[in-house]
Design an enzyme around this catalytic site. Structure first.
Site, PDB file in Angstrom:
ATOM      1  N   GLY A  88       0.821  -1.217   0.000  1.00  0.00           N
ATOM      2  CA  GLY A  88       0.000   0.000   0.000  1.00  0.00           C
ATOM      3  C   GLY A  88       0.846   1.255   0.000  1.00  0.00           C
TER       4      GLY A  88
ATOM      5  N   GLU B 191       7.673  -2.228  -6.885  1.00  0.00           N
ATOM      6  CA  GLU B 191       7.267  -3.588  -7.258  1.00  0.00           C
ATOM      7  C   GLU B 191       5.737  -3.641  -7.331  1.00  0.00           C
ATOM      8  OE1 GLU B 191       8.945  -6.310  -8.128  1.00  0.00           O
ATOM      9  OE2 GLU B 191      10.971  -5.564  -7.779  1.00  0.00           O
TER      10      GLU B 191
ATOM     11  N   SER C  41      -6.921  -1.391  12.849  1.00  0.00           N
ATOM     12  CA  SER C  41      -7.735  -0.179  13.016  1.00  0.00           C
ATOM     13  C   SER C  41      -8.376  -0.183  14.395  1.00  0.00           C
ATOM     14  CB  SER C  41      -8.848  -0.145  11.960  1.00  0.00           C
ATOM     15  OG  SER C  41      -9.749   0.898  12.258  1.00  0.00           O
TER      16      SER C  41
ATOM     17  N   TYR D  42     -15.094  -4.930   7.925  1.00  0.00           N
ATOM     18  CA  TYR D  42     -13.831  -4.208   8.058  1.00  0.00           C
ATOM     19  C   TYR D  42     -13.263  -4.411   9.462  1.00  0.00           C
ATOM     20  CZ  TYR D  42     -10.547  -0.279   8.207  1.00  0.00           C
ATOM     21  OH  TYR D  42      -9.415   0.493   8.356  1.00  0.00           O
TER      22      TYR D  42
ATOM     23  N   ALA E 238     -13.968  -6.695  11.645  1.00  0.00           N
ATOM     24  CA  ALA E 238     -13.632  -8.106  11.898  1.00  0.00           C
ATOM     25  C   ALA E 238     -12.298  -8.474  11.248  1.00  0.00           C
ATOM     26  CB  ALA E 238     -14.742  -9.015  11.380  1.00  0.00           C
ATOM     27  N   SER E 239     -12.040  -7.929  10.052  1.00  0.00           N
ATOM     28  CA  SER E 239     -10.762  -8.242   9.380  1.00  0.00           C
ATOM     29  C   SER E 239      -9.596  -7.679  10.188  1.00  0.00           C
ATOM     30  CB  SER E 239     -10.740  -7.698   7.941  1.00  0.00           C
ATOM     31  OG  SER E 239     -10.655  -6.282   7.917  1.00  0.00           O
ATOM     32  N   LYS E 240      -9.812  -6.527  10.821  1.00  0.00           N
ATOM     33  CA  LYS E 240      -8.749  -5.916  11.626  1.00  0.00           C
ATOM     34  C   LYS E 240      -8.631  -6.648  12.976  1.00  0.00           C
ATOM     35  CE  LYS E 240      -7.718  -2.729   8.594  1.00  0.00           C
ATOM     36  NZ  LYS E 240      -6.465  -2.797   7.850  1.00  0.00           N
TER      37      LYS E 240
ATOM     38  N   ILE F 178      -7.675   8.923  10.119  1.00  0.00           N
ATOM     39  CA  ILE F 178      -6.559   9.696   9.581  1.00  0.00           C
ATOM     40  C   ILE F 178      -7.014  10.237   8.234  1.00  0.00           C
ATOM     41  CG2 ILE F 178      -4.121   9.602   8.869  1.00  0.00           C
ATOM     42  CD1 ILE F 178      -4.153   8.405  11.554  1.00  0.00           C
TER      43      ILE F 178
HETATM   44  N1  LIG Z   1      -7.135   6.283   6.921  1.00  0.00           N
HETATM   45  C1  LIG Z   1      -7.649   5.896   8.063  1.00  0.00           C
HETATM   46  O1  LIG Z   1      -8.407   6.625   8.717  1.00  0.00           O
HETATM   47  C2  LIG Z   1      -7.306   4.540   8.611  1.00  0.00           C
HETATM   48  C3  LIG Z   1      -7.634   4.275   9.946  1.00  0.00           C
HETATM   49  C4  LIG Z   1      -7.335   3.024  10.472  1.00  0.00           C
HETATM   50  C5  LIG Z   1      -6.713   2.066   9.682  1.00  0.00           C
HETATM   51  N2  LIG Z   1      -6.414   2.341   8.392  1.00  0.00           N
HETATM   52  C6  LIG Z   1      -5.769   1.282   7.600  1.00  0.00           C
HETATM   53  O2  LIG Z   1      -4.567   1.768   7.074  1.00  0.00           O
HETATM   54  C7  LIG Z   1      -4.257   1.102   5.859  1.00  0.00           C
HETATM   55  C8  LIG Z   1      -3.943   2.129   4.771  1.00  0.00           C
HETATM   56  O3  LIG Z   1      -5.075   2.944   4.600  1.00  0.00           O
HETATM   57  P1  LIG Z   1      -4.996   4.372   3.895  1.00  0.00           P
HETATM   58  O4  LIG Z   1      -5.851   5.280   4.688  1.00  0.00           O
HETATM   59  O5  LIG Z   1      -3.599   4.726   3.616  1.00  0.00           O
HETATM   60  O6  LIG Z   1      -5.797   4.038   2.549  1.00  0.00           O
HETATM   61  P2  LIG Z   1      -5.422   4.195   1.018  1.00  0.00           P
HETATM   62  O7  LIG Z   1      -4.796   5.518   0.770  1.00  0.00           O
HETATM   63  O8  LIG Z   1      -6.658   3.846   0.262  1.00  0.00           O
HETATM   64  O9  LIG Z   1      -4.313   3.077   0.821  1.00  0.00           O
HETATM   65  C9  LIG Z   1      -4.609   1.726   0.673  1.00  0.00           C
HETATM   66  C10 LIG Z   1      -3.529   1.140  -0.218  1.00  0.00           C
HETATM   67  O10 LIG Z   1      -3.758  -0.258  -0.368  1.00  0.00           O
HETATM   68  C11 LIG Z   1      -3.391  -0.612  -1.701  1.00  0.00           C
HETATM   69  N3  LIG Z   1      -4.147  -1.798  -2.091  1.00  0.00           N
HETATM   70  C12 LIG Z   1      -5.489  -1.976  -2.015  1.00  0.00           C
HETATM   71  N4  LIG Z   1      -5.815  -3.180  -2.536  1.00  0.00           N
HETATM   72  C13 LIG Z   1      -4.655  -3.769  -2.936  1.00  0.00           C
HETATM   73  C14 LIG Z   1      -4.331  -5.005  -3.557  1.00  0.00           C
HETATM   74  N5  LIG Z   1      -5.285  -5.898  -3.885  1.00  0.00           N
HETATM   75  N6  LIG Z   1      -3.029  -5.292  -3.813  1.00  0.00           N
HETATM   76  C15 LIG Z   1      -2.045  -4.398  -3.524  1.00  0.00           C
HETATM   77  N7  LIG Z   1      -2.299  -3.197  -2.921  1.00  0.00           N
HETATM   78  C16 LIG Z   1      -3.581  -2.887  -2.648  1.00  0.00           C
HETATM   79  C17 LIG Z   1      -3.769   0.595  -2.545  1.00  0.00           C
HETATM   80  O11 LIG Z   1      -2.904   0.728  -3.658  1.00  0.00           O
HETATM   81  P3  LIG Z   1      -3.375   0.385  -5.170  1.00  0.00           P
HETATM   82  O12 LIG Z   1      -4.735   0.984  -5.357  1.00  0.00           O
HETATM   83  O13 LIG Z   1      -2.314   0.988  -6.028  1.00  0.00           O
HETATM   84  O14 LIG Z   1      -3.372  -1.097  -5.230  1.00  0.00           O
HETATM   85  C18 LIG Z   1      -3.522   1.758  -1.603  1.00  0.00           C
HETATM   86  O15 LIG Z   1      -2.247   2.347  -1.829  1.00  0.00           O
HETATM   87  C19 LIG Z   1      -5.464   0.229   5.531  1.00  0.00           C
HETATM   88  O16 LIG Z   1      -5.188  -1.090   5.911  1.00  0.00           O
HETATM   89  C20 LIG Z   1      -6.579   0.833   6.402  1.00  0.00           C
HETATM   90  O17 LIG Z   1      -7.533  -0.128   6.747  1.00  0.00           O
HETATM   91  C21 LIG Z   1      -6.689   3.556   7.831  1.00  0.00           C
END
Ligand SMILES: NC(=O)c1ccc[n+]([C@@H]2O[C@H](COP(=O)([O-])OP(=O)(O)OC[C@H]3O[C@@H](n4cnc5c(N)ncnc54)[C@H](OP(=O)(O)O)[C@@H]3O)[C@@H](O)[C@H]2O)c1
Length: 254
Positions: A14, A60, A144, A157, A159-161, A190
């Site tokens: 990600g 990659e 999360s 969501y 449950a996965s976390k 965030i």
């Molecule tokens: N933002 C929040 O408030 C928050 C809070 C708690 C937890 N989180 C967790 O933090 C993590 C990152 O979230 P974020 O806020 O940074 O979201 P984001 O900007 O949407 O980033 C998610 C990343 O996952 C990649 N991704 C998704 N499906 C994929 C796949 N099949 N294969 C490879 N890469 C994949 C996407 O890249 P591509 O589209 O290029 O594949 C994207 O860069 C997540 O696990 C989220 O659940 C976020």
């Protein structure tokens, strides 16, 4: 002060946006190297250009939900190409807001594929003896805070976390004998693409009432990046199997 050497290589999934991008930038600022993974090569290139030393960010592109069985073999290829890995940050994930009546099992499986099963497959590859540096290796999984609270319409969501939180406890014991630590980080809201697309579904009133739950306000990607770097570094060498909340106090206020 935390610092890494260039040959401290971490794979960050990600890495093309949001938290994964901020984490990659911070690892490289602190002297380390990153193998950035995501499906979209353009997004990974953007992260590379934002890094203080772009040549320490290796791109990659890969969809982590296809061909799970080959992910561990792919990790072997990467460690042969770039050197043994010292860190793995499982950050790729998707979110869904879905009340129970609207849940479809097929969609739920897709969410678990990236939020949980991709983590397991990458950890399996990382933990193979020849793919990591042994003692000093560290895995960080981005979970999360919703896994701890009752936030409506986040069943799959959360449950996965929750699965991640349990998984790191079991694996912390299994992997300790090889000198590998593993922890999860549980962020609150965030501001990232994931969060703003979610926000689009919220009215201003809903957003205001959500903000009120945060004694310290919403977080920034850099807050999670700093904690991740601490967990990757030897400064946290006695921490494993922990679920670490970073949420500006929200979970004690919901
Ligand atoms: N933002 C929040 O408030 C928050 C809070 C708690 C937890 N989180 C967790 O933090 C993590 C990152 O979230 P974020 O806020 O940074 O979201 P984001 O900007 O949407 O980033 C998610 C990343 O996952 C990649 N991704 C998704 N499906 C994929 C796949 N099949 N294969 C490879 N890469 C994949 C996407 O890249 P591509 O589209 O290029 O594949 C994207 O860069 C997540 O696990 C989220 O659940 C976020």
């Amino acid at each position: 002060m935390i610092s890494f050497k260039k040959d401290n290589i971490s794979l960050v999934s990600g890495a093309g946006s949001g938290l994964g991008r901020a984490i990659s930038i911070r690892i490289i600022e602190l002297g380390g190297s990153v193998i950035g993974v995501g499906r979209n090569e353009d997004k990974l290139n953007k992260t590379k250009n934002l890094c203080s030393i772009p040549e320490n960010f290796y791109i990659e592109p890969r969809d982590l939900t296809t061909d799970f069985d080959n992910l561990p073999i792919w990790l072997k290829t990467l460690s042969e190409k770039y050197g043994k890995l010292s860190g793995l940050v499982n950050c790729a994930g998707i979110q869904e807001t879905m009340p129970l009546a609207a849940i479809k099992i097929e969609n739920s499986r897709k969410l678990f594929d990236i939020n949980y099963f991709a983590n397991i497959a990458l950890i399996k590859g990382f933990s193979k003896k020849n793919n990591n540096i042994g003692t000093g290796s560290s895995i960080v999984c981005i979970s999360s805070f919703t896994s701890l609270i009752g936030l409506p319409a986040t069943t799959n969501y959360s449950a996965s976390k929750g699965a991640i939180n349990s998984m790191v406890k079991t694996l912390a014991v299994e992997l300790a004998r090889d000198g590998i630590r593993i922890n999860s980080i549980l962020p609150g809201h965030i501001i990232t693409e994931l969060m703003t697309s979610e926000n689009n579904k919220l009215s201003e009133q809903q957003l205001d009432s959500l903000k009120k739950k945060y004694p310290l306000g919403f977080g920034e990607p850099e807050d999670v990046a700093d904690l991740t770097c601490f967990l990757l570094s030897n400064s946290s060498k006695w921490i494993t199997g922990s679920n670490i909340v970073i949420d500006g106090g929200a979970s004690i206020n919901f």
